[in-house]
Design an enzyme around this catalytic site. Structure first.
Site, PDB file in Angstrom:
ATOM      1  N   LYS A 130      -2.355  -0.867  -2.153  1.00 43.41           N
ATOM      2  CA  LYS A 130      -1.061  -1.053  -2.822  1.00 43.41           C
ATOM      3  C   LYS A 130      -0.508   0.324  -3.171  1.00 43.41           C
ATOM      4  O   LYS A 130      -1.270   1.270  -3.399  1.00 43.41           O
ATOM      5  CB  LYS A 130      -1.227  -1.879  -4.095  1.00 43.41           C
ATOM      6  CG  LYS A 130       0.005  -2.652  -4.496  1.00 43.41           C
ATOM      7  CD  LYS A 130       0.212  -3.896  -3.644  1.00 43.41           C
ATOM      8  CE  LYS A 130       1.415  -4.702  -4.115  1.00 43.41           C
ATOM      9  NZ  LYS A 130       1.569  -5.944  -3.340  1.00 43.41           N
ATOM     10  N   ASP A 170       7.673  -4.743  -1.606  1.00 42.12           N
ATOM     11  CA  ASP A 170       7.238  -5.442  -2.821  1.00 42.12           C
ATOM     12  C   ASP A 170       8.439  -5.407  -3.768  1.00 42.12           C
ATOM     13  O   ASP A 170       9.575  -5.210  -3.315  1.00 42.12           O
ATOM     14  CB  ASP A 170       5.993  -4.765  -3.417  1.00 42.12           C
ATOM     15  CG  ASP A 170       5.277  -5.640  -4.450  1.00 42.12           C
ATOM     16  OD1 ASP A 170       5.509  -5.417  -5.646  1.00 42.12           O
ATOM     17  OD2 ASP A 170       4.514  -6.538  -4.067  1.00 42.12           O
TER      18      ASP A 170
END
Length: 451
Positions: A130, A170
């Site tokens: 991430k 995201d």
């Protein structure tokens, strides 16, 4: 969990907190997994001897870097960028990039840790990672966003690649931001390769990638209900959020006969008792994506009620879909859902239920609860399918991608049932998802030896 296992859990979490001081989001994510894995490995000494869970909680590496860019007034701005490469035992690191003021190393570590299990559940060869920055794209011009994305990618490009680490979008990172970052990577690398997913169709994107997370959340609850001979059709649904996950979750619910009565944002929620339509959702998508407006404007246009500074979980419903942010369902919210007869919760946001709320929900056998690592895996699943299309220089039809997505979510549900069922045929979907996700990664790590 017996007393000895509880002591093991306490010791394990003590070690995690000492190594990662102050990172409360990361602690919560690890604890949620460890409380299922520690009892599971109690009679499997090889996992304990090789410190598999300890190794999973330590990222392979964390890259932190300065991002310097220039705003439209000519002023120099400085932000911080990150990439957490958590675990690549089963494939290249895969996970989104988030641009939001709340981004910290702790938040990204929790998301990367969750991503390892989520990606494992898809059965695709993807590791977990991430990344992101505390940059806020809201209120910025297109040129400012472009300059930031190019500066961000100039540093990130040194650490990613189609067989190394494949980021995606995201929160705060949509097709616009992905396009700017992909263009900068292509310029720096002098190669056209599938190093980012969530791209536009014109340069290697996949159909239904934008819709995939929201669709998957609904497909998961559909599988849960089917196991009991039930369906979504005719049920009242409460959805939080109003971004891509929430709106496409609502869209698919309407397609399958559900009545969606709420959406929300950080300022409050709307209640539309007659049920939202596709036309309403298109208006909301335009409001949020193009005009950057607030959900309160919906009631001025279409009616219904707006409740400021409140969450929608007190509205009576059969199905609940938290699609906004982490820790949005508290223990009090969980009690409201149970008292109002809610049948199932499917998590669209990452870790949207507090630990205290999870305990309340687990005390109610009637309420089915799909954790985010299982329910919202649709996004990364279609990202994996986008990688396959890029490698083969192909582009599949919408129907083909959607069929593959449904098959992947069905497989995730089946894994949860396999590892989460008890003697009474009750399924603990949290336990099932955690153990199924752990098994595949652990087996790969053991095959590599100590490293």
């Amino acid at each position: 969990m017996n007393e000895h296992q509880a002591d093991d859990l306490a010791r394990f979490m003590g070690g995690v907190k000492r190594r990662n001081p102050g990172e409360t989001e990361f602690h919560q994510a690890v604890h949620e997994v460890a409380m299922d894995i520690i009892p599971y490995i109690a009679d499997k000494p090889v996992y304990k001897e090789l410190k598999i869970l300890e190794r999973m909680t330590e990222p392979d590496r964390i890259v932190s870097f300065r991002v310097v860019w220039q705003d439209d007034s000519g002023a120099i701005r400085v932000n911080r960028g990150y990439r957490v490469q958590q675990n690549n035992a089963i494939g290249p690191y895969k996970g989104g990039i988030r641009f939001h003021p709340t981004v910290t190393q702790s938040v990204l570590k929790f998301l990367a840790f969750e991503q390892v299990f989520k990606n494992s559940l898809t059965s695709l060869p993807l590791g977990g990672g991430k990344g992101g920055s505390d940059f806020n794209p809201k209120g910025k011009s297109d040129l400012e966003v472009m300059r930031f994305c190019q500066a961000f990618m100039t540093e990130l490009a040194k650490h990613i690649g189609p067989d190394t680490d494949v980021p995606a979008g995201d929160i705060g990172v949509g097709s616009r931001e992905v396009g700017y970052m992909f263009g900068q990577y292509k310029r720096l690398a002098n190669r056209f390769e599938g190093v980012l997913t969530g791209k536009a169709l014109e340069f290697g994107g996949s159909r239904i990638r934008t819709e995939a997370t929201g669709y998957g959340v609904v497909y998961m609850v559909d599988e849960m209900l089917k196991k009991h001979g039930e369906s979504i059709d005719g049920r009242t649904c409460v959805v939080s959020g109003s971004g891509n996950v929430a709106t496409y979750c609502a869209e698919k619910l309407i397609d399958m006969g559900g009545k969606v009565v709420t959406l929300s944002d950080s300022c409050g929620f709307i209640h539309y008792p007659n049920g939202l339509t596709h036309e309403h959702l298109h208006w909301v998508m335009d409001l949020k994506n193009r005009r950057r407006g607030r959900i309160e404007e919906f009631t001025k246009e279409f009616g219904g009620e707006y409740y400021a500074d409140r969450s929608p979980w007190g509205i009576k419903c059969s199905l609940a879909f938290p699609c906004a942010t982490q820790n949005e369902i508290t223990s009090e919210d969980a009690k409201l859902l149970i008292n109002n007869g809610c049948r199932a919760i499917s998590e669209g946001a990452n870790m949207p239920t507090t630990p205290e709320a999870i305990k309340v929900i687990q005390g109610c056998d009637y309420l089915l609860h799909a954790p985010s690592k299982a329910a919202n895996a649709g996004g990364v699943a279609v990202s994996g399918l986008e990688m396959s299309q890029n490698s083969a220089r192909l582009q599949w039809s919408r129907e083909e991608v959607d069929d593959r997505l449904r098959t992947i979510i069905r497989g995730i549900h089946d894994q949860c049932v396999e590892f989460g069922s008890d003697a009474n045929n009750h399924v603990d979907y949290f336990k099932g998802a955690n153990i199924a996700g752990f098994n595949k990664v652990a087996s790969a790590m053991m095959a590599y030896g100590v490293m």
